[in-house]
Design a protein around this motif. Structure first.
Motif, PDB file in Angstrom:
ATOM      1  N   ASP A  35       5.732  -5.394 -10.483  1.00 33.75           N
ATOM      2  CA  ASP A  35       4.392  -5.954  -9.129  1.00 33.75           C
ATOM      3  C   ASP A  35       3.756  -4.661  -8.358  1.00 33.75           C
ATOM      4  OD1 ASP A  35       1.268  -6.228  -8.556  1.00 33.75           O
ATOM      5  OD2 ASP A  35       1.717  -8.037  -7.866  1.00 33.75           O
ATOM      6  N   TYR A  36       3.538  -3.601  -8.480  1.00 34.21           N
ATOM      7  CA  TYR A  36       3.576  -2.760  -7.147  1.00 34.21           C
ATOM      8  C   TYR A  36       2.908  -3.240  -6.124  1.00 34.21           C
ATOM      9  CZ  TYR A  36       7.524   0.164 -10.039  1.00 34.21           C
ATOM     10  OH  TYR A  36       8.329   0.493 -11.357  1.00 34.21           O
ATOM     11  N   SER A  37       2.081  -3.918  -6.286  1.00 38.84           N
ATOM     12  CA  SER A  37       0.480  -4.154  -4.950  1.00 38.84           C
ATOM     13  C   SER A  37       1.805  -4.151  -3.982  1.00 38.84           C
ATOM     14  CB  SER A  37      -0.431  -5.082  -5.733  1.00 38.84           C
ATOM     15  OG  SER A  37       0.668  -6.237  -5.400  1.00 38.84           O
ATOM     16  N   GLU A  38       2.920  -4.720  -2.924  1.00 38.13           N
ATOM     17  CA  GLU A  38       3.357  -4.617  -2.172  1.00 38.13           C
ATOM     18  C   GLU A  38       3.288  -3.233  -1.624  1.00 38.13           C
ATOM     19  OE1 GLU A  38       6.553  -7.273  -1.350  1.00 38.13           O
ATOM     20  OE2 GLU A  38       6.400  -8.216  -3.206  1.00 38.13           O
ATOM     21  N   MET A  39       3.760  -2.410  -2.614  1.00 41.51           N
ATOM     22  CA  MET A  39       4.011  -1.380  -2.011  1.00 41.51           C
ATOM     23  C   MET A  39       2.308   0.258  -1.186  1.00 41.51           C
ATOM     24  SD  MET A  39       6.253   0.156  -4.351  1.00 41.51           S
ATOM     25  CE  MET A  39       7.517   1.619  -3.576  1.00 41.51           C
ATOM     26  N   SER A  58       0.820   1.121   2.136  1.00 42.12           N
ATOM     27  CA  SER A  58       2.282   2.163   2.208  1.00 42.12           C
ATOM     28  C   SER A  58       1.639   3.322   1.901  1.00 42.12           C
ATOM     29  CB  SER A  58       3.468   1.984   2.431  1.00 42.12           C
ATOM     30  OG  SER A  58       3.955   1.945   0.679  1.00 42.12           O
ATOM     31  N   SER A  76       7.638   3.077   1.240  1.00 35.73           N
ATOM     32  CA  SER A  76       8.005   1.744   0.675  1.00 35.73           C
ATOM     33  C   SER A  76       9.456   3.148  -0.779  1.00 35.73           C
ATOM     34  CB  SER A  76       6.777   1.400  -0.138  1.00 35.73           C
ATOM     35  OG  SER A  76       6.118   2.091  -0.394  1.00 35.73           O
ATOM     36  N   TYR A 119      11.221   0.444  -3.610  1.00 35.64           N
ATOM     37  CA  TYR A 119      11.370  -0.782  -5.110  1.00 35.64           C
ATOM     38  C   TYR A 119      12.917  -0.485  -5.292  1.00 35.64           C
ATOM     39  CZ  TYR A 119      11.634  -3.569  -8.881  1.00 35.64           C
ATOM     40  OH  TYR A 119      11.754  -4.540 -10.141  1.00 35.64           O
ATOM     41  N   THR A 137      13.448  -5.887  -5.267  1.00 34.91           N
ATOM     42  CA  THR A 137      13.104  -6.428  -3.771  1.00 34.91           C
ATOM     43  C   THR A 137      12.187  -4.696  -3.367  1.00 34.91           C
ATOM     44  OG1 THR A 137      15.109  -6.816  -3.539  1.00 34.91           O
ATOM     45  CG2 THR A 137      13.953  -6.562  -1.522  1.00 34.91           C
ATOM     46  N   PHE A 138      11.228  -5.422  -2.556  1.00 28.20           N
ATOM     47  CA  PHE A 138      10.132  -4.318  -1.788  1.00 28.20           C
ATOM     48  C   PHE A 138      10.810  -3.917  -0.194  1.00 28.20           C
ATOM     49  CE2 PHE A 138       7.960  -5.605  -5.647  1.00 28.20           C
ATOM     50  CZ  PHE A 138       7.616  -4.674  -6.220  1.00 28.20           C
ATOM     51  N   TYR A 139      10.642  -2.609   0.263  1.00 26.22           N
ATOM     52  CA  TYR A 139      11.050  -2.011   1.278  1.00 26.22           C
ATOM     53  C   TYR A 139       9.831  -1.426   1.850  1.00 26.22           C
ATOM     54  CZ  TYR A 139      15.806  -3.706  -0.287  1.00 26.22           C
ATOM     55  OH  TYR A 139      17.026  -4.498  -0.211  1.00 26.22           O
ATOM     56  N   VAL A 140       9.301  -2.424   2.475  1.00 26.40           N
ATOM     57  CA  VAL A 140       8.080  -1.090   2.553  1.00 26.40           C
ATOM     58  C   VAL A 140       8.038  -1.167   4.497  1.00 26.40           C
ATOM     59  CG1 VAL A 140       5.026  -1.324   3.527  1.00 26.40           C
ATOM     60  CG2 VAL A 140       6.501  -2.723   1.547  1.00 26.40           C
TER      61      VAL A 140
END
Length: 192
Positions: free
Chosen positions: A70-74, A77, A111, A113, A117-120
């Motif tokens: 789920d890429y929604s965290e990105m 950005s 950002s 992935y 783990t996500f890095y924003v």
């Protein structure tokens, strides 16, 4: 851009993301044509797929992705000029961005992935550069496994040398004990 063109672009982005384990989104805004061309060339040399995309189309493609990511965290950005970078090596895009940052302020990391783990945010660039790639990890493990083996082999190779030095010393001790034993033997008959 027509609706059909947008659908094709979304399909293309989905194709890039299909089996991607490493996804970076960078900001190339402020780079001139020569710098952008050089950035693309170096990305190609390092097996990094680079595509400048529209934020809305990238978000739609990521939303339509089927799978467990789920890429929604990105999404927050996705502002300004956006370049999508897909690679096999976890830290390759980060190293490429950092290499260009030595000369100028851009490109900037938006950002990423990788490794589930996500890095924003651009402040994560140093962390991503220091992540070891699969090949680096395997190399370190092999080195760690070889180290005890090398120590054992070294000890075995040096052991025969020490055994040969010990053998003449042992023979000298025996020759010194022999006259003393003879003297004791001569004393014994005279005592009778």
């Amino acid at each position: 851009m027509t609706k059909e063109d947008k659908v094709l672009v979304i399909q293309d982005i989905k194709g890039m993301l299909q089996d991607a384990k490493v996804v970076y989104v960078a900001n190339l805004e402020g780079m001139n044509a020569a710098a952008t061309s050089d950035f693309r060339r170096q990305a190609f040399k390092q097996n990094i797929t680079l595509k400048v995309v529209k934020n809305t189309l990238l978000q739609k493609a990521m939303e339509q992705m089927e799978g467990d990511v789920d890429y929604s965290e990105m999404f927050p950005s996705f502002k300004g000029n956006t370049a999508l970078m897909v690679a096999e090596t976890a830290n390759a895009p980060a190293k490429l961005i950092q290499g260009f940052r030595k000369k100028a302020e851009v490109p900037a990391l938006k950002s990423a992935y990788l490794q589930d783990t996500f890095y924003v945010g651009d402040e994560n660039l140093d962390t991503l550069v220091n992540i070891k790639s699969r090949e680096e990890m395997i190399g370190e493990i092999i080195t760690l496994l070889q180290s005890p083996l090398r120590n054992v082999l070294s000890a075995l190779q040096n052991k025969p040398d020490t055994a040969e030095e010990a053998a003449p010393a042992a023979e000298e001790e025996k020759t010194e004990e022999t006259p003393a034993a003879d003297a004791a033997a001569t004393d014994a008959p005279s005592a009778e």
